[in-house]
Design a protein around this motif. Structure first.
Motif, PDB file in Angstrom:
ATOM      1  N   ARG A   4     -22.936  14.793 -41.524  1.00  0.00           N
ATOM      2  CA  ARG A   4     -22.941  14.921 -42.834  1.00  0.00           C
ATOM      3  C   ARG A   4     -23.341  16.234 -43.392  1.00  0.00           C
ATOM      4  N   ALA A   5     -23.385  17.453 -42.306  1.00  0.00           N
ATOM      5  CA  ALA A   5     -23.598  18.679 -42.753  1.00  0.00           C
ATOM      6  C   ALA A   5     -22.107  19.375 -42.834  1.00  0.00           C
ATOM      7  N   ASP A   6     -22.134  20.561 -43.700  1.00  0.00           N
ATOM      8  CA  ASP A   6     -20.898  21.399 -43.594  1.00  0.00           C
ATOM      9  C   ASP A   6     -20.979  22.540 -42.287  1.00  0.00           C
ATOM     10  N   VAL A  57     -23.563  23.509 -38.683  1.00  0.00           N
ATOM     11  CA  VAL A  57     -24.616  23.164 -38.038  1.00  0.00           C
ATOM     12  C   VAL A  57     -25.000  24.559 -37.186  1.00  0.00           C
ATOM     13  N   ASP A 110     -24.139  16.752 -36.778  1.00  0.00           N
ATOM     14  CA  ASP A 110     -24.545  16.251 -37.810  1.00  0.00           C
ATOM     15  C   ASP A 110     -23.282  16.079 -38.640  1.00  0.00           C
ATOM     16  N   VAL A 156     -24.659  21.701 -47.174  1.00  0.00           N
ATOM     17  CA  VAL A 156     -25.826  21.535 -46.090  1.00  0.00           C
ATOM     18  C   VAL A 156     -25.268  22.356 -44.871  1.00  0.00           C
ATOM     19  N   ILE A 157     -26.248  22.832 -44.439  1.00  0.00           N
ATOM     20  CA  ILE A 157     -26.429  23.557 -43.156  1.00  0.00           C
ATOM     21  C   ILE A 157     -27.455  23.038 -42.398  1.00  0.00           C
ATOM     22  N   THR A 158     -27.198  22.168 -41.384  1.00  0.00           N
ATOM     23  CA  THR A 158     -28.138  21.730 -40.623  1.00  0.00           C
ATOM     24  C   THR A 158     -28.616  22.622 -39.525  1.00  0.00           C
ATOM     25  N   HIS A 212     -31.020  22.240 -43.973  1.00  0.00           N
ATOM     26  CA  HIS A 212     -31.748  21.006 -43.283  1.00  0.00           C
ATOM     27  C   HIS A 212     -32.374  21.345 -41.914  1.00  0.00           C
ATOM     28  N   TYR A 216     -32.162  12.344 -44.917  1.00  0.00           N
ATOM     29  CA  TYR A 216     -30.903  11.964 -45.951  1.00  0.00           C
ATOM     30  C   TYR A 216     -31.107  11.040 -46.676  1.00  0.00           C
TER      31      TYR A 216
END
Length: 411
Positions: free
Chosen positions: A333-335, A337, A331, A313-315, A283, A300
């Motif tokens: 919601r990300a795993d 960042v 973030d 997810v990697i932001t 992301h 999202y």
């Protein structure tokens, strides 16, 4: 010699603020970028605060009168509304203002039509355009005469409205079949990747966040990367070799944007499905944008609408080189960042290591001694996993490494 030059359109942007004027102002600023990308010039922006959008004319009577005066003052050639207009609203506004009226969707469609280069991209754009046009044919009913009716009056005797609608729906049906053919081809390619067990990471993000620049920086893809909205439209997939020797495929996708019309999402579902079948979502966020949080929400929300959930997810907070101060890299919601700059290359080595670690977590550790007759199995580890050590001794080949769980039993 006579020089023929296309005159640049001059437009006034208008929006309706139902709650916060600031959010509408930000949306109009983005619309100005869209209009510029489409090749027109914005001469003024106008906002009307209302409890609800006027169902017949979008703006109220007084604001329409003010708009007509501003159009004459600027010698403007058109009006662009920040929301998608109904057929009746567009027709009524054009009658009152006596000038071309467009909406955000029409501008986005125009940009998409310019940017599409592949067969799939062109089909998707035309499909979205025809769906938009089919909905607006209804608003023309009063102005088109009916020439006959009943049995035996089809063909030359039917109305212009019915003829246009029939032709459009015939074309839509044909385009859907073409798109299904392209989709089948994409699924074959996807199954081939699955057989090869090559992991896939889909690059998603708000338009102009730097997705194409990131793909170029990581893989040397050489695709167009401009500081414009929707600079690239067609998906591109390239291979990336990670530090430990694993291979991963990176797929760029079309950018998201606020108020993205539903039928546009529908038309581009086959392209966006690349994200649905990906193992990892990258992301990309424009960390230099004051609208960063809003843009992240839009991404999202669009992923949720596409049914793309429960992915790793990697932001990536991109464009750090443009930030006057280090941004807050957060973030929920990300795993993972990371802060990066696709332009300067900062943080990309850390991204590769992060991808390697994620892929390794999905693999099983192998420590075995293979006989020399089984040497072919080591090639399987090298191809689908990560070979850490390989020692040739009298009793066989001593190997340690990681392999995907689904091929562990074949060793």
């Amino acid at each position: 010699m006579i020089e023929i030059r296309e005159e640049q359109e001059r437009v006034i942007l208008v929006g309706v603020a139902l709650e916060h004027i600031d959010s509408v102002q930000d949306s109009l600023d983005e619309l100005e970028q869209l209009v510029e990308t489409a090749g027109a010039e914005t001469v003024e922006k106008m906002i009307q605060s209302r409890e609800q959008v006027h169902p017949a004319t979008y703006l109220g009577k007084g604001k329409l009168e003010e708009l007509r005066e501003r159009l004459a003052y600027h010698n403007a050639t058109g009006v662009v509304c920040d929301d998608e207009l109904t057929p009746a609203q567009m027709k009524n506004m054009e009658q009152i203002l006596q000038i071309k009226v467009m909406d955000r969707t029409l501008v986005i469609l125009d940009i998409f039509a310019r940017r599409a280069t592949t067969r799939e991209g062109k089909i998707q754009v035309e499909l979205a355009q025809l769906r938009y046009r089919a909905a607006r044919l209804v608003g023309l009913r009063d102005s088109l005469s009916r020439l006959g009716g009943g049995i035996g009056t089809r063909g030359p005797g039917e109305t212009r409205l019915e003829t246009d609608r029939r032709l459009i729906h015939q074309r839509i049906s044909w385009l859907k079949k073409e798109l299904e053919e392209v989709k089948r081809h994409r699924e074959v390619t996807r199954r081939q990747r699955g057989r090869n067990r090559i992991p896939v990471a889909a690059i998603v993000g708000y338009t102009n966040a730097g997705k194409s620049t990131l793909l170029n920086a990581l893989t040397g893809a050489g695709i167009l990367a401009e500081d414009k909205l929707f600079a690239t439209l067609d998906p591109t997939t390239r291979s990336l070799e990670l530090p430990a020797g694993e291979e991963i495929l990176l797929t760029d996708t079309v950018g998201f944007i606020r108020k993205l019309p539903h039928h546009l999402i529908e038309a581009f579902k086959s392209t966006l499905e690349e994200a649905r079948y990906a193992d990892i979502i990258l992301h990309v966020v424009d960390a230099s944008s004051p609208q960063m949080d809003v843009q992240m929400y839009v991404v999202y929300d669009t992923l949720r609408e596409l049914g793309i959930q429960d992915k790793t997810v990697i932001t990536l907070f991109n464009k750090l080189d443009r930030c006057p101060a280090p941004p807050r890299l957060y973030d929920s919601r990300a795993d993972d960042v990371l802060g990066i700059s696709a332009k300067t290359g900062a943080g990309l080595d850390e991204l590769k290591i992060t991808l390697s670690n994620i892929l390794r977590e999905r693999k099983v550790f192998v420590q075995r001694v293979f006989s020399y007759a089984e040497a072919g199995k080591i090639q399987k580890i090298r191809r689908y996993g990560q070979l850490l050590t390989e020692e040739y001794q009298d009793d066989g080949i001593h190997v340690t490494g990681y392999v995907p769980a689904e091929i562990y039993h074949t060793l």
